[in-house]
Design a protein around this motif. Structure first.
Motif, PDB file in Angstrom:
ATOM      1  N   GLY A 195       0.769  -1.249   0.000  1.00 25.24           N
ATOM      2  CA  GLY A 195       0.000   0.000   0.000  1.00 25.24           C
ATOM      3  C   GLY A 195       0.798   1.296   0.000  1.00 25.24           C
ATOM      4  O   GLY A 195       0.257   2.351  -0.301  1.00 25.24           O
ATOM      5  N   GLU A 196       2.068   1.262   0.350  1.00 24.72           N
ATOM      6  CA  GLU A 196       2.840   2.518   0.331  1.00 24.72           C
ATOM      7  C   GLU A 196       3.184   2.856  -1.117  1.00 24.72           C
ATOM      8  O   GLU A 196       3.519   1.964  -1.898  1.00 24.72           O
ATOM      9  N   GLN A 197       3.135   4.153  -1.434  1.00 27.70           N
ATOM     10  CA  GLN A 197       3.467   4.557  -2.797  1.00 27.70           C
ATOM     11  C   GLN A 197       4.778   5.318  -2.773  1.00 27.70           C
ATOM     12  O   GLN A 197       4.811   6.533  -2.897  1.00 27.70           O
ATOM     13  N   ARG A 198       5.840   4.579  -2.542  1.00 27.50           N
ATOM     14  CA  ARG A 198       7.174   5.178  -2.571  1.00 27.50           C
ATOM     15  C   ARG A 198       8.182   4.140  -3.020  1.00 27.50           C
ATOM     16  O   ARG A 198       7.892   2.943  -3.053  1.00 27.50           O
ATOM     17  N   VAL A 199       9.378   4.636  -3.320  1.00 27.72           N
ATOM     18  CA  VAL A 199      10.415   3.789  -3.912  1.00 27.72           C
ATOM     19  C   VAL A 199      11.403   3.279  -2.859  1.00 27.72           C
ATOM     20  O   VAL A 199      12.095   2.283  -3.081  1.00 27.72           O
ATOM     21  N   SER A 200      11.443   3.943  -1.710  1.00 27.17           N
ATOM     22  CA  SER A 200      12.282   3.503  -0.581  1.00 27.17           C
ATOM     23  C   SER A 200      13.708   3.128  -0.992  1.00 27.17           C
ATOM     24  O   SER A 200      14.231   2.088  -0.584  1.00 27.17           O
ATOM     25  N   ASN A 201      14.328   3.983  -1.779  1.00 22.67           N
ATOM     26  CA  ASN A 201      15.750   3.790  -2.141  1.00 22.67           C
ATOM     27  C   ASN A 201      16.012   2.486  -2.900  1.00 22.67           C
ATOM     28  O   ASN A 201      17.082   1.901  -2.795  1.00 22.67           O
ATOM     29  N   PHE A 202      15.018   2.025  -3.650  1.00 23.13           N
ATOM     30  CA  PHE A 202      15.237   0.870  -4.542  1.00 23.13           C
ATOM     31  C   PHE A 202      15.965   1.398  -5.777  1.00 23.13           C
ATOM     32  O   PHE A 202      16.474   2.504  -5.753  1.00 23.13           O
ATOM     33  N   MET A 203      16.017   0.676  -6.857  1.00 16.53           N
ATOM     34  CA  MET A 203      16.853   1.005  -8.027  1.00 16.53           C
ATOM     35  C   MET A 203      16.600   2.410  -8.572  1.00 16.53           C
ATOM     36  O   MET A 203      15.846   2.581  -9.524  1.00 16.53           O
ATOM     37  N   LEU A 204      17.222   3.415  -8.002  1.00 10.93           N
ATOM     38  CA  LEU A 204      16.861   4.794  -8.351  1.00 10.93           C
ATOM     39  C   LEU A 204      17.172   5.135  -9.803  1.00 10.93           C
ATOM     40  O   LEU A 204      16.349   5.706 -10.506  1.00 10.93           O
ATOM     41  N   TRP A 205      18.326   4.782 -10.241  1.00 13.43           N
ATOM     42  CA  TRP A 205      18.744   5.087 -11.627  1.00 13.43           C
ATOM     43  C   TRP A 205      17.973   4.218 -12.606  1.00 13.43           C
ATOM     44  O   TRP A 205      17.474   4.685 -13.633  1.00 13.43           O
ATOM     45  N   GLN A 206      17.874   2.944 -12.279  1.00 17.19           N
ATOM     46  CA  GLN A 206      17.318   1.948 -13.212  1.00 17.19           C
ATOM     47  C   GLN A 206      15.816   2.131 -13.437  1.00 17.19           C
ATOM     48  O   GLN A 206      15.282   1.651 -14.423  1.00 17.19           O
ATOM     49  N   LEU A 207      15.120   2.782 -12.508  1.00 15.39           N
ATOM     50  CA  LEU A 207      13.659   2.897 -12.620  1.00 15.39           C
ATOM     51  C   LEU A 207      13.214   4.063 -13.507  1.00 15.39           C
ATOM     52  O   LEU A 207      12.021   4.326 -13.622  1.00 15.39           O
ATOM     53  N   ALA A 208      14.170   4.745 -14.143  1.00 12.79           N
ATOM     54  CA  ALA A 208      13.850   5.975 -14.876  1.00 12.79           C
ATOM     55  C   ALA A 208      12.622   5.835 -15.785  1.00 12.79           C
ATOM     56  O   ALA A 208      11.769   6.716 -15.823  1.00 12.79           O
ATOM     57  N   TYR A 209      12.502   4.726 -16.512  1.00  8.19           N
ATOM     58  CA  TYR A 209      11.364   4.539 -17.426  1.00  8.19           C
ATOM     59  C   TYR A 209      10.549   3.287 -17.146  1.00  8.19           C
ATOM     60  O   TYR A 209       9.817   2.785 -17.995  1.00  8.19           O
ATOM     61  N   THR A 210      10.652   2.823 -15.911  1.00 10.24           N
ATOM     62  CA  THR A 210       9.901   1.625 -15.500  1.00 10.24           C
ATOM     63  C   THR A 210       8.442   1.993 -15.245  1.00 10.24           C
ATOM     64  O   THR A 210       8.148   3.071 -14.723  1.00 10.24           O
ATOM     65  N   GLU A 211       7.535   1.089 -15.587  1.00  8.47           N
ATOM     66  CA  GLU A 211       6.116   1.287 -15.266  1.00  8.47           C
ATOM     67  C   GLU A 211       5.892   0.904 -13.805  1.00  8.47           C
ATOM     68  O   GLU A 211       6.283  -0.186 -13.372  1.00  8.47           O
ATOM     69  N   LEU A 212       5.254   1.816 -13.049  1.00 11.43           N
ATOM     70  CA  LEU A 212       5.079   1.587 -11.611  1.00 11.43           C
ATOM     71  C   LEU A 212       3.681   1.044 -11.308  1.00 11.43           C
ATOM     72  O   LEU A 212       2.693   1.496 -11.884  1.00 11.43           O
ATOM     73  N   TYR A 213       3.620   0.090 -10.414  1.00 11.42           N
ATOM     74  CA  TYR A 213       2.333  -0.532 -10.042  1.00 11.42           C
ATOM     75  C   TYR A 213       2.318  -0.719  -8.525  1.00 11.42           C
ATOM     76  O   TYR A 213       3.229  -1.338  -7.967  1.00 11.42           O
ATOM     77  N   PHE A 214       1.293  -0.154  -7.894  1.00 16.75           N
ATOM     78  CA  PHE A 214       1.197  -0.269  -6.433  1.00 16.75           C
ATOM     79  C   PHE A 214      -0.063  -1.044  -6.078  1.00 16.75           C
ATOM     80  O   PHE A 214      -1.121  -0.830  -6.672  1.00 16.75           O
ATOM     81  N   THR A 215       0.051  -1.951  -5.126  1.00 17.77           N
ATOM     82  CA  THR A 215      -1.124  -2.694  -4.688  1.00 17.77           C
ATOM     83  C   THR A 215      -1.203  -2.688  -3.165  1.00 17.77           C
ATOM     84  O   THR A 215      -0.179  -2.808  -2.487  1.00 17.77           O
ATOM     85  N   PRO A 216      -2.434  -2.556  -2.639  1.00 17.32           N
ATOM     86  CA  PRO A 216      -2.583  -2.582  -1.182  1.00 17.32           C
ATOM     87  C   PRO A 216      -2.374  -3.979  -0.576  1.00 17.32           C
ATOM     88  O   PRO A 216      -2.246  -4.106   0.638  1.00 17.32           O
ATOM     89  N   LEU A 217      -2.339  -5.007  -1.420  1.00 13.71           N
ATOM     90  CA  LEU A 217      -2.149  -6.369  -0.885  1.00 13.71           C
ATOM     91  C   LEU A 217      -0.855  -6.439  -0.089  1.00 13.71           C
ATOM     92  O   LEU A 217       0.171  -5.930  -0.530  1.00 13.71           O
ATOM     93  N   LEU A 218      -0.894  -7.095   1.043  1.00 11.94           N
ATOM     94  CA  LEU A 218       0.329  -7.286   1.828  1.00 11.94           C
ATOM     95  C   LEU A 218       1.115  -8.430   1.178  1.00 11.94           C
ATOM     96  O   LEU A 218       0.519  -9.352   0.609  1.00 11.94           O
ATOM     97  N   TRP A 219       2.442  -8.355   1.259  1.00  8.74           N
ATOM     98  CA  TRP A 219       3.260  -9.310   0.489  1.00  8.74           C
ATOM     99  C   TRP A 219       2.854 -10.781   0.681  1.00  8.74           C
ATOM    100  O   TRP A 219       2.726 -11.516  -0.304  1.00  8.74           O
ATOM    101  N   PRO A 220       2.611 -11.263   1.904  1.00  8.91           N
ATOM    102  CA  PRO A 220       2.258 -12.690   2.017  1.00  8.91           C
ATOM    103  C   PRO A 220       0.964 -13.055   1.274  1.00  8.91           C
ATOM    104  O   PRO A 220       0.729 -14.241   0.987  1.00  8.91           O
ATOM    105  N   ASP A 221       0.132 -12.048   0.972  1.00  5.81           N
ATOM    106  CA  ASP A 221      -1.115 -12.313   0.242  1.00  5.81           C
ATOM    107  C   ASP A 221      -0.951 -12.159  -1.269  1.00  5.81           C
ATOM    108  O   ASP A 221      -1.893 -12.371  -2.035  1.00  5.81           O
ATOM    109  N   PHE A 222       0.226 -11.772  -1.703  1.00  2.00           N
ATOM    110  CA  PHE A 222       0.441 -11.533  -3.140  1.00  2.00           C
ATOM    111  C   PHE A 222       0.658 -12.887  -3.817  1.00  2.00           C
ATOM    112  O   PHE A 222       1.566 -13.636  -3.484  1.00  2.00           O
TER     113      PHE A 222
END
Ligand code: IPE
Ligand code: IPE
Ligand code: MG
Length: 255
Positions: A195-222
């Motif tokens: 559910g958080e809509q942030r990048v949290s210092n993940f691949m900052l450079w590499q994400l320049a043109y990545t399509e972003l998708y956020f889901t409220p599902l908690l990871w164990p439910d994914f």
């Protein structure tokens, strides 16, 4: 594999080559069940297994999973120890299985802060699976986008100091070549659960043109169905890389 934008496909209903996931929400999943956070991390490992299988079955080339960030050391000591122990047992249990399934295992991140034993297991897992040709599973462990940029700068500056590189030679491509992901295509699809809509210092450079998708599902439910929903969303998007939509639709440009 190269990382340049020239390799990217625009929208043509094609599958993402590289899916990168921030697996967030394990703690909350456990807390909702009045269980300790550790229980959520264990459930998180099960979700990892399912998603790795699903990605391999879908012939995705690269799956990157953010397992531990360079900032996660800030957590209570007990939680950090538990995560390290879980990392170790999971590696011990899963490497042979990954190998049997022709999956190549890779780690990105600063491994120098991990125990000797864990570092050995990681190296061993990479060597054992290095010639596998199905899915490449990249685990980001003690990874930070800023760390990655910094270590790339360090390499570049060392080369300059040694007289092996001239300052004019510093291009985007050269920086790409010094990132921990140098031989991996940029992520096409980024997924963050929890559910958080942030990048949290993940691949900052590499994400320049990545399509972003956020889901409220908690990871164990994914699960596979949730992954399919993310991929369907990806397939419905038009990637423009700075061009106009018309240029893309009429194939007036080669991306
Ligand atoms: C993600 O789940 C796993 C790691 C960061 C290791 P969290 O532990 O961040 O779960 P929440 O966000 O607290 O629910
Ligand atoms: C990001 O999740 C890191 C991983 C999933 C490994 P966090 O839970 O650490 O992110 P923040 O602190 O909420 O931004
Ligand atoms: Mg979290």
């Amino acid at each position: 594999m190269s990382m340049s934008n020239d390799d990217f496909d625009p929208l043509d209903g094609s599958m993402p080559r590289h899916v990168a996931i921030i697996m967030d929400g394990n703690g909350r999943w456990a807390e909702k069940r009045l269980m300790p956070r550790a229980f959520g991390h264990q459930a998180g490992v099960k979700a990892v297994r399912k998603i790795v299988e699903a990605c391999a079955a879908q012939k995705i080339e690269v799956l990157t999973l953010f397992a531990f960030s360079s900032e996660n050391w800030r957590r209570p000591k007990e939680e950090v120890s538990l995560l390290m122990a879980l990392f170790m047992t999971t590696l011990q249990r899963e490497v042979d299985k990954l190998d049997r399934n022709n999956i190549r295992l890779r780690f990105i991140g600063d491994r120098s802060l991990f125990s000797e034993k864990l570092q050995q297991k990681m190296a061993q897992g990479e060597i054992q699976t290095q010639n596998n040709t199905a899915l490449t599973l990249v685990i980001a462990a003690n990874y930070g986008g800023r760390w990655d940029t910094c270590q790339a700068f360090q390499q570049v500056i060392d080369k300059m100091a040694a007289g092996e590189l001239e300052p004019q030679k510093i291009t985007e491509q050269l920086i790409n070549q010094h990132l921990s992901t140098a031989d991996i295509p940029e992520p096409d699809l980024f997924i963050r659960t929890g559910g958080e809509q942030r990048v949290s210092n993940f691949m900052l450079w590499q994400l320049a043109y990545t399509e972003l998708y956020f889901t409220p599902l908690l990871w164990p439910d994914f699960d596979q169905q949730a992954l399919d929903a993310a991929i369907t969303s990806f397939k419905g998007r038009q990637r423009r890389f700075g061009h106009t939509g018309e240029q893309i639709l009429n194939k007036l440009v080669t991306l």
